[in-house]
Each structure stands twice: as C-alpha cells, then as structure tokens.
Design a protein around this motif. Structure first.
Motif, short mmCIF file in Angstrom:
data_model
loop_
_atom_site.label_atom_id
_atom_site.label_comp_id
_atom_site.label_asym_id
_atom_site.label_seq_id
_atom_site.Cartn_x
_atom_site.Cartn_y
_atom_site.Cartn_z
N THR A 12 0.44 -23.85 -0.99
CA THR A 12 1.03 -25.06 -1.28
C THR A 12 1.44 -24.51 -2.87
O THR A 12 0.54 -23.63 -3.59
CB THR A 12 0.73 -26.32 -1.21
N SER A 13 2.40 -24.89 -3.61
CA SER A 13 2.56 -24.79 -5.22
C SER A 13 2.99 -26.52 -5.71
O SER A 13 3.44 -27.31 -5.15
CB SER A 13 3.24 -23.85 -5.28
N SER A 14 2.26 -27.34 -6.68
CA SER A 14 2.92 -28.20 -7.52
C SER A 14 2.68 -28.26 -8.86
O SER A 14 1.74 -27.70 -9.30
CB SER A 14 1.34 -29.28 -7.21
N ALA A 15 3.67 -28.45 -9.46
CA ALA A 15 4.41 -28.58 -10.69
C ALA A 15 2.87 -29.54 -11.41
O ALA A 15 2.02 -30.60 -11.04
CB ALA A 15 5.46 -29.30 -11.33
N ILE A 16 2.14 -29.36 -12.75
CA ILE A 16 0.98 -29.89 -13.06
C ILE A 16 0.85 -30.65 -14.44
O ILE A 16 0.20 -30.83 -14.91
CB ILE A 16 -0.15 -29.17 -12.82
N GLY A 17 2.36 -31.07 -14.48
CA GLY A 17 2.50 -31.26 -16.04
C GLY A 17 3.16 -30.97 -16.99
O GLY A 17 3.43 -31.94 -17.96
N LEU A 18 3.01 -29.48 -16.52
CA LEU A 18 2.85 -29.28 -18.60
C LEU A 18 4.36 -28.04 -17.57
O LEU A 18 4.81 -28.02 -17.06
CB LEU A 18 1.98 -27.51 -18.80
N PHE A 19 5.97 -27.74 -18.17
CA PHE A 19 6.88 -27.24 -17.65
C PHE A 19 6.41 -26.46 -17.30
O PHE A 19 6.08 -24.86 -18.42
CB PHE A 19 7.61 -27.28 -18.72
N GLY A 20 6.36 -25.23 -16.25
CA GLY A 20 7.07 -23.80 -15.82
C GLY A 20 4.88 -23.68 -15.58
O GLY A 20 5.32 -22.33 -15.45
N ARG A 21 4.53 -25.28 -15.17
CA ARG A 21 2.95 -24.25 -15.11
C ARG A 21 2.76 -24.89 -13.75
O ARG A 21 2.93 -25.93 -13.14
CB ARG A 21 2.39 -24.76 -16.32
N TYR A 22 1.95 -24.11 -12.90
CA TYR A 22 1.93 -23.98 -11.27
C TYR A 22 0.33 -24.33 -11.14
O TYR A 22 0.11 -22.93 -11.14
CB TYR A 22 2.81 -23.43 -11.04
N LEU A 23 0.18 -24.96 -10.35
CA LEU A 23 -1.04 -24.99 -9.43
C LEU A 23 -0.79 -23.91 -8.20
O LEU A 23 -0.28 -25.25 -6.94
CB LEU A 23 -1.73 -26.25 -9.85
N ILE A 24 -1.33 -23.61 -7.80
CA ILE A 24 -1.15 -22.88 -6.31
C ILE A 24 -2.45 -22.41 -5.35
O ILE A 24 -3.17 -22.23 -6.04
CB ILE A 24 -0.96 -20.87 -6.93
N SER A 25 -2.21 -23.12 -4.34
CA SER A 25 -3.22 -23.28 -3.37
C SER A 25 -2.99 -22.30 -2.36
O SER A 25 -2.02 -22.36 -1.34
CB SER A 25 -3.97 -24.74 -3.47
N ALA A 26 -4.29 -21.50 -1.40
CA ALA A 26 -4.05 -20.59 -0.87
C ALA A 26 -5.50 -20.65 0.37
O ALA A 26 -6.16 -20.13 -0.62
CB ALA A 26 -3.48 -19.71 -1.07
#
Length: 141
Positions: A12-26
């Motif tokens: 899963t990947s989610s935008a985290i509030g800063l444009f262009g930054r993502y949290l990736i969960s594997a």
C-alpha cells in the motif's frame, strides 16, 4: 516480501501530507518514497524509478545466490549495478535498462549459468524485458 507461484502480494502507498511524499507499506515494512525533484516532489527519499532498479538488483542477487547454493557453485561475492535512461521523447518509457552483475569465486561459464538462472526465473526482469530493451552483462573477478 516473498511470493510463491500464484500468490498475490499487495503493498500500500499513501500520500502523507507533503506533496510528492508517500508512505509505502509492504507487510510489516514501512518506508518513505518521494516523487523526483524534477517532477516537483521533494526528491529526498528513494523514488519510484529507484525502487524499480532496486527490485531488479535484489531479485538478481537472491536468485544468483540461491542457484549457486543449489548447484554447489562456490560463489564468494556478488554485486549488481542497475541503471536506466529515460526516453528522450517519450516520458512514459525508458530508453534502456541495464543490469551489470559482478561475481567472484566462479568461472565465466558458472557466471553464465547463474545469470541465466536469474534471467529465466525472475518475474520482475521478464516483465520489464517484454516491455522494452533490458540488457544484462556480467564480469567475474
């Protein structure tokens, strides 16, 4: 995250509030990925293209080591350098992808067998190869 034949793997990947930054969960692994600075993102964390390259490097080394162990080949060390060049006129494609494998403790013919084991079984490599030019080379030290 290892996948058996027929197994579905999801990250899963989610935008985290800063444009262009993502949290990736594997699975239980979580990390930050950024959009490239040239595309307007922070460009500080690993980017999507770099993740693609790292997946090729990881798959190649894993399969080379596995095959060496199974075949009793005395592989001492292994490394890869994986690169791509973006297409000059089509931003949806790479001009090329290159994988340079360096193996030590093996003969040239053993290296060919080990690299062939990777290229014949890695789904990441084979999926990319079907889409465009992917080159692989190896050296023995």
């Amino acid at each position: 995250m290892n996948a058996s034949v027929g197994e579905t793997v999801t990250i899963t990947s989610s935008a985290i509030g800063l444009f262009g930054r993502y949290l990736i969960s594997a699975g239980k692994n979580h990390f930050v990925s950024d959009q490239r600075a040239a595309a307007g993102g922070p460009g500080e964390a690993i980017t999507a293209g770099e993740l693609l390259l790292s997946s090729l490097g990881s798959c190649s080394l894993g399969l080379i080591q596995k095959n060496a162990a199974e075949q009793g080949i005395g592989l001492r060390d292994a490394a890869t350098a994986v690169s791509f060049q973006r297409h000059a006129t089509d931003p949806t494609r790479y001009e090329w992808i290159r994988i340079a494998v360096t193996l030590s403790g093996v003969t040239a013919s053993q290296a060919e067998v080990l690299v062939g084991g990777f290229t014949s079984t890695c789904p990441i490599y084979n999926t990319l190869k079907r889409g465009g030019p992917v080159e692989i080379s190896w050296t023995v030290s």
